[in-house]
Every structure is written in structure tokens, then in C-alpha cells.
Design a protein around this motif. Structure first.
Motif, PDB file in Angstrom:
ATOM      1  N   ALA A  71       0.842  -1.202   0.000  1.00 39.99           N
ATOM      2  CA  ALA A  71       0.000   0.000   0.000  1.00 39.99           C
ATOM      3  C   ALA A  71       0.874   1.248   0.000  1.00 39.99           C
ATOM      4  N   ALA A  72       1.961   1.211   0.824  1.00 44.19           N
ATOM      5  CA  ALA A  72       2.843   2.370   0.904  1.00 44.19           C
ATOM      6  C   ALA A  72       3.529   2.605  -0.438  1.00 44.19           C
ATOM      7  N   ARG A  73       3.953   1.513  -1.089  1.00 39.35           N
ATOM      8  CA  ARG A  73       4.595   1.638  -2.395  1.00 39.35           C
ATOM      9  C   ARG A  73       3.594   2.178  -3.424  1.00 39.35           C
ATOM     10  N   ALA A  74       2.342   1.675  -3.339  1.00 37.98           N
ATOM     11  CA  ALA A  74       1.319   2.097  -4.298  1.00 37.98           C
ATOM     12  C   ALA A  74       1.011   3.576  -4.145  1.00 37.98           C
ATOM     13  N   MET A  75       1.183   4.084  -2.911  1.00 41.31           N
ATOM     14  CA  MET A  75       0.913   5.509  -2.696  1.00 41.31           C
ATOM     15  C   MET A  75       2.076   6.355  -3.181  1.00 41.31           C
ATOM     16  N   GLY A  76       3.109   5.724  -3.678  1.00 40.88           N
ATOM     17  CA  GLY A  76       4.225   6.465  -4.266  1.00 40.88           C
ATOM     18  C   GLY A  76       5.360   6.760  -3.316  1.00 40.88           C
ATOM     19  N   LEU A  77       5.389   6.102  -2.111  1.00 41.57           N
ATOM     20  CA  LEU A  77       6.517   6.314  -1.204  1.00 41.57           C
ATOM     21  C   LEU A  77       7.754   5.610  -1.770  1.00 41.57           C
ATOM     22  N   SER A  78       8.902   6.238  -1.586  1.00 41.50           N
ATOM     23  CA  SER A  78      10.145   5.631  -2.069  1.00 41.50           C
ATOM     24  C   SER A  78      10.540   4.475  -1.153  1.00 41.50           C
ATOM     25  N   ARG A  79      11.495   3.675  -1.588  1.00 44.15           N
ATOM     26  CA  ARG A  79      11.960   2.542  -0.780  1.00 44.15           C
ATOM     27  C   ARG A  79      12.421   2.996   0.598  1.00 44.15           C
ATOM     28  N   THR A  80      13.225   4.082   0.622  1.00 43.33           N
ATOM     29  CA  THR A  80      13.726   4.581   1.910  1.00 43.33           C
ATOM     30  C   THR A  80      12.565   5.033   2.787  1.00 43.33           C
ATOM     31  N   GLN A  81      11.609   5.722   2.181  1.00 43.08           N
ATOM     32  CA  GLN A  81      10.461   6.188   2.970  1.00 43.08           C
ATOM     33  C   GLN A  81       9.682   5.003   3.534  1.00 43.08           C
ATOM     34  N   VAL A  82       9.489   3.966   2.724  1.00 45.03           N
ATOM     35  CA  VAL A  82       8.769   2.783   3.191  1.00 45.03           C
ATOM     36  C   VAL A  82       9.500   2.165   4.374  1.00 45.03           C
ATOM     37  N   LEU A  83      10.826   2.028   4.220  1.00 45.89           N
ATOM     38  CA  LEU A  83      11.613   1.433   5.309  1.00 45.89           C
ATOM     39  C   LEU A  83      11.507   2.277   6.566  1.00 45.89           C
ATOM     40  N   ARG A  84      11.686   3.606   6.396  1.00 41.44           N
ATOM     41  CA  ARG A  84      11.770   4.490   7.550  1.00 41.44           C
ATOM     42  C   ARG A  84      10.408   4.708   8.200  1.00 41.44           C
ATOM     43  N   ASP A  85       9.359   4.914   7.395  1.00 41.28           N
ATOM     44  CA  ASP A  85       8.072   5.328   7.957  1.00 41.28           C
ATOM     45  C   ASP A  85       7.085   4.184   8.168  1.00 41.28           C
ATOM     46  N   ILE A  86       7.227   3.090   7.436  1.00 43.08           N
ATOM     47  CA  ILE A  86       6.243   2.006   7.527  1.00 43.08           C
ATOM     48  C   ILE A  86       6.865   0.752   8.136  1.00 43.08           C
ATOM     49  N   PHE A  87       7.951   0.302   7.507  1.00 40.22           N
ATOM     50  CA  PHE A  87       8.507  -1.007   7.834  1.00 40.22           C
ATOM     51  C   PHE A  87       9.102  -1.068   9.248  1.00 40.22           C
ATOM     52  N   TRP A  88      10.097  -0.217   9.529  1.00 37.53           N
ATOM     53  CA  TRP A  88      10.748  -0.279  10.840  1.00 37.53           C
ATOM     54  C   TRP A  88       9.814   0.073  12.004  1.00 37.53           C
ATOM     55  N   PRO A  89       8.992   1.146  11.883  1.00 39.84           N
ATOM     56  CA  PRO A  89       8.108   1.424  13.028  1.00 39.84           C
ATOM     57  C   PRO A  89       7.168   0.264  13.327  1.00 39.84           C
ATOM     58  N   GLY A  90       6.659  -0.398  12.268  1.00 39.66           N
ATOM     59  CA  GLY A  90       5.754  -1.530  12.482  1.00 39.66           C
ATOM     60  C   GLY A  90       6.457  -2.681  13.168  1.00 39.66           C
ATOM     61  N   ALA A  91       7.671  -3.005  12.652  1.00 39.69           N
ATOM     62  CA  ALA A  91       8.422  -4.117  13.227  1.00 39.69           C
ATOM     63  C   ALA A  91       8.780  -3.813  14.682  1.00 39.69           C
ATOM     64  N   TRP A  92       9.173  -2.584  14.952  1.00 42.77           N
ATOM     65  CA  TRP A  92       9.544  -2.166  16.312  1.00 42.77           C
ATOM     66  C   TRP A  92       8.377  -2.350  17.270  1.00 42.77           C
ATOM     67  N   ARG A  93       7.166  -1.934  16.809  1.00 43.09           N
ATOM     68  CA  ARG A  93       5.990  -2.068  17.666  1.00 43.09           C
ATOM     69  C   ARG A  93       5.690  -3.526  17.963  1.00 43.09           C
ATOM     70  N   ARG A  94       5.823  -4.391  16.937  1.00 44.65           N
ATOM     71  CA  ARG A  94       5.539  -5.810  17.164  1.00 44.65           C
ATOM     72  C   ARG A  94       6.587  -6.443  18.084  1.00 44.65           C
ATOM     73  N   ALA A  95       7.846  -5.941  17.991  1.00 45.25           N
ATOM     74  CA  ALA A  95       8.928  -6.557  18.764  1.00 45.25           C
ATOM     75  C   ALA A  95       8.975  -6.055  20.209  1.00 45.25           C
ATOM     76  N   LEU A  96       8.385  -4.880  20.464  1.00 47.39           N
ATOM     77  CA  LEU A  96       8.605  -4.189  21.744  1.00 47.39           C
ATOM     78  C   LEU A  96       8.331  -5.019  23.007  1.00 47.39           C
ATOM     79  N   PRO A  97       7.156  -5.700  23.116  1.00 43.99           N
ATOM     80  CA  PRO A  97       6.922  -6.433  24.365  1.00 43.99           C
ATOM     81  C   PRO A  97       7.985  -7.499  24.632  1.00 43.99           C
ATOM     82  N   GLN A  98       8.346  -8.262  23.596  1.00 46.25           N
ATOM     83  CA  GLN A  98       9.367  -9.305  23.766  1.00 46.25           C
ATOM     84  C   GLN A  98      10.735  -8.697  24.025  1.00 46.25           C
TER      85      GLN A  98
END
Lengths: 246, 229
Positions: free
Chosen positions: A129-156
Motif C-alpha cells: 500500500a505504501a509503495r502504491a501511494m508512491g513512497l520511495s523505498r527509503t520512505q517505506v523502510l523508515r516510515d512504515i517497515f521499521w516502526p511496524g516491526a519495532w511495535r511488534r517486537a517491543l513487548p518481547q
């Protein structure tokens, strides 16, 4: 029952021990975090040449006792000529450096697996979805991918930091005077339990409580969208905005 | 090879494995008692079990081991002296297994509690309504299903417990770690011997993961059939 004069006399020693424990925890924890980010990407990669070496590293580090790892580094490595003749020899003679290295490698292995799991669980649609909205690879990594992974990893990850804090007590076996070592010294000098191990337990208990609270606050900050009470309070205008965006 | 010290290390492996297996049995007993207490109607039992799991899980294993080992010794001798029985030396094997069992019992309490809660309430009610006694319900309905739900957490705790057995050398048990330190001192080759110990631990971990993984696969076959159908 409790001999307060021993406690008051040993309080400065416990205070210094606490500082050593905290320094070990922070330096090993931050180094482990920094190493785990690139390693977890490699571990979650679909390319076997990237994921397998990392898997072997984490499997060995997670499959053997930390005490064995610590003894291999501190007592074992000086047996090897390459180590003794290298420029790093002064480091490996230092028990503090050896403890830091063992704890860093160990926590890196566990953290890498936690992060890799969080990365693998990234919904493909989120990135698409982020790519389809025209975000660049770096933007996807920085704004979508890492924050999501961080949130899922946080409790553990919070659990892992508490485990690392407990693991620093093993440094007492290689002459480092952290909290537990102070407790043991008091025990051997006075043969009392409460004033020695009991005091050390109070310090570890307090550290566990503080770390748990810190991670609870972090979870509140990063996982606020999952709190049912918070989403129930969303005002009508915000709801409409969300629907329009979706 | 290894200056003839390998048999000595392998003999220490017997001690390590005995400590691990006996501790697991002790931990399962503490875990089961803890889980039943946590799920009981009595607020006192719930508070005791809650304190047990919270405090144990908030402290380092090594600290708990030293407290229970030295503290237990002092406590025991206070009792025996009061009774006029004289000095009793605590057996290191018993001290080690009871300590590890007590510590990991706290972790297993949570595993078992979750496993009991995962059984649908209706099944127990159904079993009671067809006239099964409390014991029969426990034996035929609760425990068989609990085992399946508890197995993944149980496997995890076993792997952590196995690695924690390396600590028992610190309270004077003659395990693999202690043998390795003796061999290191005699040969001046600590790297060799600690690497051997590490490799043995890794081998036991691997066998455990494969074995318990296969068991888990077998036990959950009814669930897989459901998923397919």
C-alpha cells in the motif's frame, strides 16, 4: 533481626556495584541493539546465504549457557597464540571487556531472533500500500517497515532487556564487583543472608521494576492504537478522517 | 586426545543431565501446585502463588541459587540445633535440584496456568454433566488436553533450565562445568575444554528441540485434521 550497621557500612559498596551493573547493562544492551538491527534483516531475508550464517550464529549463542560463553572468552581465549599476539590482547585480559563482549554477543543473538520474527510478520499489504501511494523505498523502510516491526517486537524486547539485566549477575564469577559480587563478599565476611543476598535481591528487584515500568511507558507510547479505551475516545471528526484516508 | 580428560568430562555430563532431569521433575511439581493455586477460589492461595511467580521471575537465577543454597543451609541448621540433632551438611545435589526446581517452577506455573485456561470450559461441564467424578474429569479431560497446550511452553522452559544447570558448579556440584575447570587447570587448555562443554550443551539442546518438536507434532495431529477438514 536485621543488622543495620552492616547494611549502612556496605551501602556505598552496593551503590558502586549498582553502577557497574548499570554500565554493563547499558553498554551491552545498546551494542546488542545496534548489531541486531542489520543482523535481523539478514536473518529475515529470503536469501539463504544471508539468513543461514545469522541463524547459525544465533542458534549457537542461544543453545549454549551464557556462563560457558563467558568462560570461553575470559579463560579460554588467552590459550590461543593468535589472541595473545594480537593488538587486542590488552582488551581480552580485562574481565570487564570480556563480560561486555559475552553479554553483547548473547543479547544480540536473542534480539536478532525477536526482531527477525517481527520483520517476518510484517503484513505484505502494508508495504505494498505504501509503495502504491508512491513512497520511495527509503520512505517505506523508515516510515512504515521499521516502526511496524519495532511495535511488534517491543513487548518481547522488553523481556529480553530484563533477562540481560539478570544475566549481568554472571559477571560476578569473573571477578567483576557488580551487585551480586558485593552481596557474596558481605556473605563471606559476615555469614548473614538478609544483609548480603537480601540486599542484592532488593537492588535487582528494584531494577526489574524500573525496567518493566520503562517498557510499559514505551508500549503505551508506541502501541497506543491498540488500547481499547483510547480508541473509544476518538472524536467523530477523527473517525471520519480515518475513514476518508482508508 | 584431550590428554585423556574426555571420559572425566563425559562423567560430569551424567551429573549435569541428572540435575537437569530431577530439577525438571521438581519444577513440574512446583509449577502444578502454583497453577492450581493461581486458579483457585481462595484469595490467600492466589496471593501466595502470585508473590512466588513475581518475585522469582524478577531476580537473577544465580542470586536465587546462592540464597536458597546458603539460606537453606542456615535455616536447616537452626532447626536441627534447636532439636539437638547437631550439624547437618546440605547435599549439593539436593540443594542444586531443589533450587533449580523452585526457580523454574515459577516459570512453569505460568505455562500450566495458561494450558488449563486454554481448555474450553464447556468440556469440563459436559464431563461433569454425564456424571464423571472430579478425579475422572481431571484424569480423562483436563490433564490430557493440558499436556498438549503446555508442551510448547514446557519445551522452552526445559531449554532454559538445561542451560541454567551450568550454574550448579558455583554451589559446589561436580558437574560438567566443574570437570572442565579441573581439566583446564591441569592442562592449561581452558579453551579446549570449555568448547567441548559448549558443544555438548548444543548437542543436548538440538536433540531436545527435535524430540519435543516431534512429540508436539504428534500431539497436535487432531488439531491439524480439524484445520484441513
Amino acid at each position: 533481626m536485621i543488622n543495620w550497621s552492616i547494611i549502612i557500612e556496605m551501602l556505598p559498596a552496593f551503590w558502586r556495584g549498582l553502577q557497574i551493573t548499570l554500565i554493563l547493562l547499558c553498554t551491552a544492551g545498546l551494542a546488542g541493539l545496534a548489531l541486531a538491527v542489520p543482523l535481523s534483516l539478514a536473518r529475515a531475508s529470503s536469501h539463504p546465504l544471508l539468513s543461514w550464517p545469522v541463524f547459525i550464529f544465533t542458534y549457537i549463542l542461544r543453545g549454549t549457557p551464557l556462563l560457558v560463553q563467558l568462560f570461553i572468552i575470559y579463560y579460554g581465549l588467552p590459550q590461543l597464540d593468535i589472541v595473545r599476539q594480537s593488538a587486542f590482547w590488552p582488551f581480552f585480559r580485562d574481565p570487564f571487556f570480556c563480560a561486555w563482549l559475552a553479554f553483547t554477543l548473547n543479547t544480540t543473538a536473542y534480539t536478532t531472533e525477536i526482531f527477525a520474527g517481527a520483520i517476518r510478520n510484517t503484513p505484505a499489504g502494508e508495504v505494498e500500500a505504501a509503495r502504491a501511494m508512491g513512497l520511495s523505498r527509503t520512505q517505506v523502510l523508515r516510515d512504515i517497515f521499521w516502526p511496524g516491526a519495532w511495535r511488534r517486537a517491543l513487548p518481547q524486547y522488553g523481556n529480553e532487556v530484563v533477562q540481560l539485566m539478570h544475566a549481568t549477575a554472571l559477571a560476578s564469577t569473573i571477578t567483576i564487583v557488580e551487585i551480586l559480587r558485593v552481596g557474596r563478599d558481605v556473605y563471606y565476611n559476615h555469614l548473614v543472608i538478609t544483609e548480603s543476598f537480601g540486599m542484592a535481591a532488593v537492588f535487582f528487584l528494584a531494577l526489574t521494576v524500573v525496567l518493566t515500568l520503562i517498557f510499559r511507558i514505551l508500549e503505551k507510547l508506541f502501541l497506543r492504537h491498540l488500547d481499547p479505551r483510547d480508541s473509544a475516545n476518538v472524536s467523530p471528526s477523527e473517525t471520519t478522517k480515518v475513514t476518508v484516508n482508508a | 586426545m584431550f590428554h585423556g580428560y574426555l571420559p572425566m568430562i563425559l562423567d560430569g555430563l551424567r551429573v549435569t543431565l541428572s540435575v537437569a532431569v530431577v530439577s525438571l521433575a521438581v519444577a513440574s511439581v512446583f509449577g502444578m501446585m502454583g497453577a492450581v493455586a493461581k486458579l483457585s477460589a481462595s484469595p490467600v492461595l492466589r496471593a501466595v502463588a502470585g508473590t512466588y511467580t513475581t518475585v522469582i521471575r524478577a531476580l537473577p537465577d544465580l542470586l536465587l541459587m546462592l540464597v536458597i543454597f546458603y539460606g537453606g543451609q542456615i535455616l536447616l541448621n537452626t532447626i536441627t540445633q534447636a532439636q539437638g540433632w547437631g550439624y547437618v551438611d546440605v547435599n549439593a545435589f539436593m540443594a542444586g535440584t531443589i533450587t533449580l526446581g523452585f526457580v523454574f517452577g515459577a516459570y512453569l506455573t505460568e505455562t500450566f496456568r495458561g494450558a488449563i485456561l486454554a481448555i474450553p470450559r464447556g468440556q469440563i461441564e459436559a464431563a461433569q454433566s454425564i456424571g464423571l467424578s472430579r478425579g475422572q474429569v481431571l484424569r480423562n479431560v483436563t490433564i490430557p488436553q493440558m499436556v498438549r497446550h503446555a508442551l510448547p511452553g514446557f519445551t522452552n522452559n526445559w531449554l532454559v533450565l538445561l542451560k541454567a544447570t551450568a550454574l550448579v558448579s558455583i554451589i559446589g556440584l561436580d558437574d560438567m562445568m566443574h570437570r572442565a575447570s579441573l581439566a583446564s587447570a591441569a592442562t592449561r587448555e581452558p579453551f579446549t575444554f570449555y568448547m567441548i562443554v559448549g558443544a555438548i550443551y548444543l548437542a543436548i539442546t538440538t536433540v531436545s528441540i527435535l524430540g519435543l518438536g516431534a512429540l508436539n507434532w504428534r500431539m497436535s495431529r487432531s488439531l491439524r485434521r480439524e484445520a484441513v477438514g
